[in-house]
Write a protein that holds these residues in place. Structure first.
Motif, mmCIF file in Angstrom:
data_model
loop_
_atom_site.group_PDB
_atom_site.id
_atom_site.type_symbol
_atom_site.label_atom_id
_atom_site.label_comp_id
_atom_site.label_asym_id
_atom_site.label_seq_id
_atom_site.Cartn_x
_atom_site.Cartn_y
_atom_site.Cartn_z
ATOM 1 N N MET A 153 2.841 9.195 19.012
ATOM 2 C CA MET A 153 2.226 8.566 17.848
ATOM 3 C C MET A 153 3.294 8.268 16.795
ATOM 4 S SD MET A 153 -0.940 8.675 18.911
ATOM 5 C CE MET A 153 -1.929 8.294 17.471
ATOM 6 N N GLU A 154 3.286 7.045 16.292
ATOM 7 C CA GLU A 154 4.275 6.685 15.279
ATOM 8 C C GLU A 154 4.140 7.559 14.034
ATOM 9 O OE1 GLU A 154 3.471 2.747 17.483
ATOM 10 O OE2 GLU A 154 2.269 4.424 16.712
ATOM 11 N N LEU A 155 5.264 7.851 13.428
ATOM 12 C CA LEU A 155 5.294 8.599 12.177
ATOM 13 C C LEU A 155 4.978 7.642 11.035
ATOM 14 C CD1 LEU A 155 5.928 10.921 10.263
ATOM 15 C CD2 LEU A 155 8.364 10.470 10.600
ATOM 16 N N LEU A 156 3.801 7.797 10.444
ATOM 17 C CA LEU A 156 3.373 6.907 9.374
ATOM 18 C C LEU A 156 4.139 7.214 8.087
ATOM 19 C CD1 LEU A 156 -0.516 6.958 9.937
ATOM 20 C CD2 LEU A 156 1.151 5.308 10.814
ATOM 21 N N PRO A 157 4.330 6.213 7.242
ATOM 22 C CA PRO A 157 5.029 6.423 5.962
ATOM 23 C C PRO A 157 4.077 6.976 4.901
ATOM 24 C CG PRO A 157 4.504 4.104 6.211
ATOM 25 C CD PRO A 157 4.045 4.774 7.485
ATOM 26 N N TRP A 158 3.805 8.252 4.961
ATOM 27 C CA TRP A 158 2.854 8.894 4.052
ATOM 28 C C TRP A 158 3.401 8.932 2.623
ATOM 29 C CZ3 TRP A 158 -1.737 10.475 6.309
ATOM 30 C CH2 TRP A 158 -1.741 10.571 7.708
ATOM 31 N N HIS A 159 2.491 8.903 1.669
ATOM 32 C CA HIS A 159 2.891 9.110 0.274
ATOM 33 C C HIS A 159 3.479 10.517 0.156
ATOM 34 C CE1 HIS A 159 2.564 9.872 -4.046
ATOM 35 N NE2 HIS A 159 2.453 8.566 -4.215
ATOM 36 N N PRO A 160 4.630 10.678 -0.497
ATOM 37 C CA PRO A 160 5.299 11.985 -0.513
ATOM 38 C C PRO A 160 4.510 13.109 -1.173
ATOM 39 C CG PRO A 160 6.318 10.446 -2.062
ATOM 40 C CD PRO A 160 5.392 9.652 -1.217
ATOM 41 N N ASN A 161 3.604 12.782 -2.085
ATOM 42 C CA ASN A 161 2.824 13.815 -2.775
ATOM 43 C C ASN A 161 1.363 13.841 -2.357
ATOM 44 O OD1 ASN A 161 5.103 14.538 -4.382
ATOM 45 N ND2 ASN A 161 4.680 12.793 -5.722
ATOM 46 N N TYR A 168 0.818 -1.210 0.000
ATOM 47 C CA TYR A 168 0.000 0.000 0.000
ATOM 48 C C TYR A 168 0.854 1.263 0.000
ATOM 49 C CZ TYR A 168 -3.639 -3.250 1.561
ATOM 50 O OH TYR A 168 -4.504 -4.296 1.656
ATOM 51 N N ALA A 169 0.261 2.338 -0.510
ATOM 52 C CA ALA A 169 0.821 3.683 -0.385
ATOM 53 C C ALA A 169 -0.209 4.511 0.383
ATOM 54 C CB ALA A 169 1.081 4.303 -1.763
ATOM 55 N N LEU A 170 0.177 5.037 1.538
ATOM 56 C CA LEU A 170 -0.778 5.748 2.395
ATOM 57 C C LEU A 170 -1.048 7.139 1.839
ATOM 58 C CD1 LEU A 170 -2.493 5.751 4.963
ATOM 59 C CD2 LEU A 170 -0.490 6.634 6.194
ATOM 60 N N TRP A 171 -2.264 7.342 1.355
ATOM 61 C CA TRP A 171 -2.650 8.621 0.767
ATOM 62 C C TRP A 171 -3.345 9.519 1.785
ATOM 63 C CZ3 TRP A 171 -4.293 9.291 -4.975
ATOM 64 C CH2 TRP A 171 -3.328 8.725 -5.803
ATOM 65 N N GLN A 172 -4.395 9.007 2.403
ATOM 66 C CA GLN A 172 -5.185 9.870 3.293
ATOM 67 C C GLN A 172 -5.619 9.124 4.551
ATOM 68 O OE1 GLN A 172 -8.543 11.672 1.202
ATOM 69 N NE2 GLN A 172 -7.312 12.016 -0.637
ATOM 70 N N VAL A 173 -5.612 9.857 5.683
ATOM 71 C CA VAL A 173 -6.229 9.392 6.926
ATOM 72 C C VAL A 173 -7.248 10.446 7.334
ATOM 73 C CG1 VAL A 173 -5.897 8.929 9.381
ATOM 74 C CG2 VAL A 173 -4.234 8.056 7.716
ATOM 75 N N HIS A 174 -8.495 10.034 7.534
ATOM 76 C CA HIS A 174 -9.566 10.955 7.929
ATOM 77 C C HIS A 174 -10.000 10.627 9.351
ATOM 78 C CE1 HIS A 174 -10.725 12.638 3.852
ATOM 79 N NE2 HIS A 174 -9.873 11.670 3.546
ATOM 80 N N TYR A 175 -10.363 11.677 10.089
ATOM 81 C CA TYR A 175 -10.847 11.473 11.458
ATOM 82 C C TYR A 175 -12.227 12.094 11.607
ATOM 83 C CZ TYR A 175 -11.118 11.118 16.505
ATOM 84 O OH TYR A 175 -11.524 10.799 17.778
ATOM 85 N N PHE A 176 -13.229 11.257 11.921
ATOM 86 C CA PHE A 176 -14.594 11.690 12.181
ATOM 87 C C PHE A 176 -14.851 11.526 13.678
ATOM 88 C CE2 PHE A 176 -14.359 10.272 7.842
ATOM 89 C CZ PHE A 176 -15.183 11.123 7.119
#
Length: 327
Positions: free
Chosen positions: A137-145, A104-112
């Motif tokens: 909180m761990e630093l997630l490997p976010w997609h660079p763009n 996977y490439a982590l694009w978005q995390v949403h919080y409701f």
């Protein structure tokens, strides 16, 4: 916590042949499967859970319409910070484990869920998450763009509402803090978030029913454009129960949102007068609401990119791409 143990994706090679000067030559080529875009939607399981889950499910539908090859997960039912952190750590482990990191490439995390200008508020007094050193909180490997965390919670970008003068001047609201701690973009609401019913779905169902036909399943009902303006209060209170809904910040002069905003304005002015000796202070958020409230328009969110505030426009009938993209 830096993700120092992030594993590099495995790259596989294969051999193929080609003609060079009339003869067959063998060359190696790199085979690397593109990771699947991953979207993770956290929906708080405490007070208001059914509406948070409903908004998350509708967001999932809209994301899959735009990114049909993506994976969109909803994580729901968590109540306390340790439960939320456990899910966050589970995600971190999956995205950094050598066996699964390339999937996977982590694009978005949403919080409701519930929150304020400096925290996410979970179940119980004092059960908050600030994304500070204590929370770890761990630093997630976010997609660079494409990487971004989107806060649908109240006032995550309202640094004016912070109590400490130093924090206000540094714009250290929750969205800013997360953007620096996670080294990516983070979006926060400037005002109280409220649910907006889908007027398009309501109109479509009504028209089709009157004509005696079946309810249409048009994908246009998933478009973010339906949420540029929140329906009037009485109509909206009906729509959120019978249609899809979104959770976002709107410029409103009605209901509890307006009362709470007036209370925040009073607190802000008192702080400016007492702490910073400002005469006749103006509460910037209220001035923006006054401009856009006649149409119940989106109050443009604030997006921080690794601590830097992105530009936004606050004008009647003008909509920022960050709102339309991530709403």
């Amino acid at each position: 916590m830096p993700n120092e143990n992030t594993q590099k994706c495995k790259v596989f090679t294969a051999q193929t042949s080609k003609l060079e000067n009339g003869e067959v030559a063998v060359e190696e080529i790199i085979l690397q499967k593109e990771p699947t875009p991953l979207f993770v939607l956290f929906a708080y399981g405490g007070r208001g859970a059914p509406d948070f889950e409903k908004a998350a499910k509708h967001k999932r539908s809209r994301l899959l319409k735009k990114y049909p090859d993506a994976e969109v997960r909803i994580i729901e039912g968590f109540l306390y910070p340790n439960e939320f952190k456990a899910e966050w750590t589970k995600l971190y482990n999956e995205l950094t484990n050598s066996e699964t990191a390339c999937k996977y490439a982590l694009w978005q995390v949403h919080y409701f869920g519930h929150g304020g200008p400096d925290k996410l508020s979970l179940k119980g007094e004092g059960n908050d998450i600030y994304f500070n050193e204590k929370d770890n909180m761990e630093l997630l490997p976010w997609h660079p763009n494409e990487g971004i965390m989107v806060l649908h919670s109240c006032r995550g970008g309202a640094y004016e509402d912070l109590e400490k003068e130093k924090q206000r001047k540094a714009q250290k609201c929750l969205a800013n803090v997360i953007s620096m701690q996670q080294e990516t973009r983070c979006l926060g609401q400037v005002t109280y978030a409220s649910f907006a019913g889908n007027i398009g779905e309501y109109n479509d169902n009504y028209i089709v029913t009157e004509s005696g036909g079946m309810i249409s399943s048009t994908n246009s009902l998933l478009d973010s454009g339906f949420y540029k303006y929140r329906p009037e209060r009485k109509l909206n209170s009906v729509l959120v129960h019978i249609t899809a809904c979104a959770l976002w910040g709107y410029a409103l002069f009605t209901g509890d949102t307006h009362k709470k905003t007036l209370a925040r304005m009073k607190e802000y002015k008192n702080r400016m007068i007492e702490q910073e000796k400002v005469k006749n202070p103006i509460y910037p958020i209220y001035e923006e609401i006054k401009k856009l409230a006649p149409k119940n328009q989106i109050l443009p969110c604030r997006v921080f990119n690794k601590g830097k505030l992105e530009e936004r426009i606050v004008e009647v009938d003008v909509f920022n791409q960050n709102d339309l993209e991530y709403l």
